[in-house]
Design an enzyme around this catalytic site. Structure first.
Site, short mmCIF file in Angstrom:
data_model
loop_
_atom_site.label_atom_id
_atom_site.label_comp_id
_atom_site.label_asym_id
_atom_site.label_seq_id
_atom_site.Cartn_x
_atom_site.Cartn_y
_atom_site.Cartn_z
N HIS A 1 70.02 109.54 102.67
CA HIS A 1 69.00 109.37 103.71
C HIS A 1 69.02 110.57 104.66
O HIS A 1 67.97 111.12 105.01
CB HIS A 1 69.24 108.09 104.52
CG HIS A 1 69.19 106.84 103.72
ND1 HIS A 1 70.17 105.87 103.80
CD2 HIS A 1 68.28 106.38 102.82
CE1 HIS A 1 69.86 104.87 102.99
NE2 HIS A 1 68.72 105.16 102.38
N LYS B 1 65.49 89.51 102.38
CA LYS B 1 66.78 90.06 101.96
C LYS B 1 67.85 89.74 102.98
O LYS B 1 67.59 89.72 104.18
CB LYS B 1 66.70 91.59 101.84
CG LYS B 1 65.89 92.11 100.68
CD LYS B 1 66.01 93.62 100.64
CE LYS B 1 65.22 94.23 99.49
NZ LYS B 1 65.30 95.68 99.49
N ARG C 1 64.71 109.99 93.98
CA ARG C 1 65.89 110.43 93.22
C ARG C 1 65.55 110.65 91.75
O ARG C 1 65.97 111.62 91.15
CB ARG C 1 67.01 109.42 93.35
CG ARG C 1 67.61 109.36 94.73
CD ARG C 1 68.52 108.20 94.89
NE ARG C 1 67.73 107.00 94.60
CZ ARG C 1 68.19 105.77 94.61
NH1 ARG C 1 69.44 105.55 94.85
NH2 ARG C 1 67.40 104.74 94.37
N SER D 1 71.80 102.98 98.48
CA SER D 1 72.42 101.98 99.37
C SER D 1 72.95 100.79 98.58
O SER D 1 74.02 100.26 98.89
CB SER D 1 71.42 101.50 100.42
OG SER D 1 71.15 102.51 101.34
#
Length: 168
Positions: free
Chosen positions: A18, A42, A91, A129
């Site tokens: 990040h 979540k 990514r 993460s």
């Protein structure tokens, strides 16, 4: 690309990936707003307040960066902070497919907001993460993936405190 850019995410926890994307985006925008999203669907490992605190500590000397938490649609938060751009880190190709679908939806909801994608630096392509949480959850050393304020806070919890946090 002058203007205000929002970098939204859950950032649970904040990782060096990040930070890499944010640091590289600083030259592209006049202001960068980090939006720590609250996702009621979540269960986060770290509180929203903790994640906001980490970013504020990391960027305490960077006047172009501000950090807030938000709930609801990202495009609505863009309007609130007057951001014309949304920043997303990529990514892998699979990230792009997922992020493009979100960008397309955001564009349909507000045609004034444009999404900008930055690929992460190669050394951070495996830092996610979700994976970092798994390392932490199972007692591994995640420090190579985390910025110093996160490492310090995790160390201050100690192994018993961290275990209680993970199980709680």
């Amino acid at each position: 690309m002058p203007g205000i850019c929002l970098f939204p995410g859950s950032f649970d926890p904040v990782t060096l990936g990040h930070v890499d994307v944010i640091d590289r985006a600083l030259d592209l925008f006049d202001q960068l707003v980090i939006g720590v999203g609250v996702n009621s669907g979540k269960v986060a490992m770290f509180s929203v307040e903790q994640r906001v605190k980490w970013f504020r500590e990391i960027y305490r000397n960077e006047p172009k960066v501000s950090v807030y938490s938000y709930e609801g649609l990202t495009v609505n938060f863009c309007r609130q902070v007057k951001a014309r751009f949304i920043l997303r880190g990529i990514r892998y190709v699979s990230d792009f497919e997922y992020e493009k679908a979100i960008a397309d939806m955001n564009r349909r909801l507000d045609h004034e907001v444009e999404t900008v994608f930055l690929t992460c630096s190669p050394e951070f392509s495996t830092v996610a993460s979700t994976l970092v949480r798994d390392v932490i959850r199972h007692g591994g050393d995640a420090s190579q993936f985390l910025p110093e304020p996160v490492i310090s806070d995790l160390a201050s919890l100690g192994s018993e405190g961290l275990k209680a946090k993970v199980e709680g």
